[in-house]
Scaffold this motif. Structure first.
Motif, PDB file in Angstrom:
ATOM      1  N   UNK A 174       0.830  -1.196   0.000  1.00  0.00           N
ATOM      2  CA  UNK A 174       0.000   0.000   0.000  1.00  0.00           C
ATOM      3  C   UNK A 174       0.872   1.255   0.000  1.00  0.00           C
ATOM      4  N   UNK A 175       1.923   1.252   0.809  1.00  0.00           N
ATOM      5  CA  UNK A 175       2.796   2.418   0.891  1.00  0.00           C
ATOM      6  C   UNK A 175       3.520   2.668  -0.426  1.00  0.00           C
ATOM      7  N   UNK A 176       3.926   1.615  -1.120  1.00  0.00           N
ATOM      8  CA  UNK A 176       4.624   1.804  -2.386  1.00  0.00           C
ATOM      9  C   UNK A 176       3.689   2.366  -3.453  1.00  0.00           C
ATOM     10  N   UNK A 177       2.412   2.002  -3.407  1.00  0.00           N
ATOM     11  CA  UNK A 177       1.441   2.552  -4.355  1.00  0.00           C
ATOM     12  C   UNK A 177       1.260   4.051  -4.114  1.00  0.00           C
ATOM     13  N   UNK A 178       1.241   4.442  -2.848  1.00  0.00           N
ATOM     14  CA  UNK A 178       1.113   5.856  -2.487  1.00  0.00           C
ATOM     15  C   UNK A 178       2.365   6.616  -2.933  1.00  0.00           C
ATOM     16  N   UNK A 179       3.525   6.028  -2.708  1.00  0.00           N
ATOM     17  CA  UNK A 179       4.773   6.662  -3.121  1.00  0.00           C
ATOM     18  C   UNK A 179       4.827   6.831  -4.639  1.00  0.00           C
ATOM     19  N   UNK A 180       4.348   5.851  -5.377  1.00  0.00           N
ATOM     20  CA  UNK A 180       4.323   5.911  -6.836  1.00  0.00           C
ATOM     21  C   UNK A 180       3.424   7.047  -7.300  1.00  0.00           C
ATOM     22  N   UNK A 181       2.290   7.193  -6.649  1.00  0.00           N
ATOM     23  CA  UNK A 181       1.361   8.270  -7.011  1.00  0.00           C
ATOM     24  C   UNK A 181       1.982   9.643  -6.732  1.00  0.00           C
ATOM     25  N   UNK A 182       2.635   9.788  -5.609  1.00  0.00           N
ATOM     26  CA  UNK A 182       3.308  11.050  -5.278  1.00  0.00           C
ATOM     27  C   UNK A 182       4.418  11.336  -6.288  1.00  0.00           C
ATOM     28  N   UNK A 183       5.165  10.299  -6.644  1.00  0.00           N
ATOM     29  CA  UNK A 183       6.236  10.441  -7.635  1.00  0.00           C
ATOM     30  C   UNK A 183       5.653  10.885  -8.980  1.00  0.00           C
ATOM     31  N   UNK A 184       4.587  10.231  -9.424  1.00  0.00           N
ATOM     32  CA  UNK A 184       3.955  10.582 -10.697  1.00  0.00           C
ATOM     33  C   UNK A 184       3.473  12.035 -10.692  1.00  0.00           C
ATOM     34  N   UNK A 185       2.788  12.433  -9.640  1.00  0.00           N
ATOM     35  CA  UNK A 185       2.286  13.808  -9.550  1.00  0.00           C
ATOM     36  C   UNK A 185       3.427  14.820  -9.527  1.00  0.00           C
ATOM     37  N   UNK A 186       4.488  14.482  -8.827  1.00  0.00           N
ATOM     38  CA  UNK A 186       5.653  15.373  -8.765  1.00  0.00           C
ATOM     39  C   UNK A 186       6.291  15.512 -10.142  1.00  0.00           C
ATOM     40  N   UNK A 187       6.481  14.402 -10.838  1.00  0.00           N
ATOM     41  CA  UNK A 187       7.065  14.443 -12.180  1.00  0.00           C
ATOM     42  C   UNK A 187       6.180  15.235 -13.135  1.00  0.00           C
ATOM     43  N   UNK A 188       4.880  15.057 -13.023  1.00  0.00           N
ATOM     44  CA  UNK A 188       3.951  15.785 -13.880  1.00  0.00           C
ATOM     45  C   UNK A 188       4.024  17.289 -13.615  1.00  0.00           C
ATOM     46  N   UNK A 189       4.085  17.666 -12.347  1.00  0.00           N
ATOM     47  CA  UNK A 189       4.165  19.084 -11.992  1.00  0.00           C
ATOM     48  C   UNK A 189       5.474  19.708 -12.484  1.00  0.00           C
ATOM     49  N   UNK A 190       6.566  18.983 -12.336  1.00  0.00           N
ATOM     50  CA  UNK A 190       7.871  19.489 -12.777  1.00  0.00           C
ATOM     51  C   UNK A 190       7.886  19.671 -14.293  1.00  0.00           C
ATOM     52  N   UNK A 191       7.386  18.695 -15.033  1.00  0.00           N
ATOM     53  CA  UNK A 191       7.379  18.773 -16.499  1.00  0.00           C
ATOM     54  C   UNK A 191       6.442  19.887 -16.971  1.00  0.00           C
ATOM     55  N   UNK A 192       5.272  20.009 -16.372  1.00  0.00           N
ATOM     56  CA  UNK A 192       4.340  21.083 -16.749  1.00  0.00           C
ATOM     57  C   UNK A 192       4.987  22.445 -16.507  1.00  0.00           C
ATOM     58  N   UNK A 193       5.617  22.604 -15.358  1.00  0.00           N
ATOM     59  CA  UNK A 193       6.281  23.877 -15.042  1.00  0.00           C
ATOM     60  C   UNK A 193       7.439  24.144 -15.999  1.00  0.00           C
ATOM     61  N   UNK A 194       8.198  23.120 -16.303  1.00  0.00           N
ATOM     62  CA  UNK A 194       9.317  23.261 -17.235  1.00  0.00           C
ATOM     63  C   UNK A 194       8.816  23.672 -18.619  1.00  0.00           C
ATOM     64  N   UNK A 195       7.711  23.091 -19.053  1.00  0.00           N
ATOM     65  CA  UNK A 195       7.124  23.464 -20.344  1.00  0.00           C
ATOM     66  C   UNK A 195       6.772  24.953 -20.350  1.00  0.00           C
ATOM     67  N   UNK A 196       6.115  25.418 -19.295  1.00  0.00           N
ATOM     68  CA  UNK A 196       5.705  26.819 -19.214  1.00  0.00           C
ATOM     69  C   UNK A 196       6.926  27.737 -19.228  1.00  0.00           C
ATOM     70  N   UNK A 197       7.917  27.428 -18.410  1.00  0.00           N
ATOM     71  CA  UNK A 197       9.118  28.265 -18.328  1.00  0.00           C
ATOM     72  C   UNK A 197       9.845  28.317 -19.666  1.00  0.00           C
ATOM     73  N   UNK A 198      10.030  27.163 -20.306  1.00  0.00           N
ATOM     74  CA  UNK A 198      10.721  27.139 -21.600  1.00  0.00           C
ATOM     75  C   UNK A 198       9.938  27.888 -22.676  1.00  0.00           C
TER      76      UNK A 198
END
Length: 164
Positions: free
Chosen positions: A1-25
């Motif tokens: 259960x904890x690894x599934x939660x960690x995966x979701x947090x990782x996915x959301x973090x990666x998505x936020x970073x890429x979206x922000x990077x797209x905007x900045x670039x």
């Protein structure tokens, strides 16, 4: 259960970073990021979609936010984002079973460059820009951004598991 939660947090973090990077670039080259002649270096991030479908959402969100600065406003926010969702989804599915990273990046480049007809159509309809000339200039800028992006993403993928 904890690894599934960690995966979701990782996915959301990666998505936020890429979206922000797209905007900045995009905003970094804002004078060239909108209109009939475009060079959006941020479009090089489109290649991430061939590694994981989460990047479809991330880049589409980045496009939506970046397009708030477009002279076409809501039109570009809606149609530009929808076009991005379609082309990234096409790239994702077209490369799902392709093992070679180079081949995936080439397929993504071809699909994304071809799909610039949607941007040209938007500019033709709303700005009265000539369709074929606009398609040529937008596709050329897209191709250049995608080639640069493919090189960068290729080397990043050698160090970071972008599919994880």
């Amino acid at each position: 259960m904890e690894t599934k939660k960690n995966k979701r947090v990782y996915d959301l973090t990666m998505m936020a970073v890429v979206a922000a990077l797209y905007v900045v670039l995009t905003l970094l080259v804002a004078p060239f990021a909108f209109g009939p002649v475009q060079l959006r270096l941020s479009e090089g991030l489109n290649h991430l979609a061939v590694f994981n479908k989460r990047y479809i959402v991330a880049i589409s969100l980045g496009v939506f936010i970046a397009n708030t600065q477009s002279s076409l406003g809501a039109v570009d926010m809606i149609f530009g984002t929808l076009g991005t969702v379609v082309m990234l989804t096409m790239s994702y599915y077209a490369t799902r079973h392709v093992k070679s990273i180079v081949k995936r990046l080439i397929i993504s480049t071809v699909i994304d460059t071809f799909m610039m007809w949607a941007v040209a159509l938007e500019l033709h309809v709303f700005l009265k820009a000539p369709f074929w000339i606009t398609y040529g200039s937008v596709a050329l800028g897209e191709f250049a951004s995608l080639v640069i992006g493919a090189i960068v993403i290729y080397f990043i993928s050698k160090r970071i598991n972008l599919a994880a």
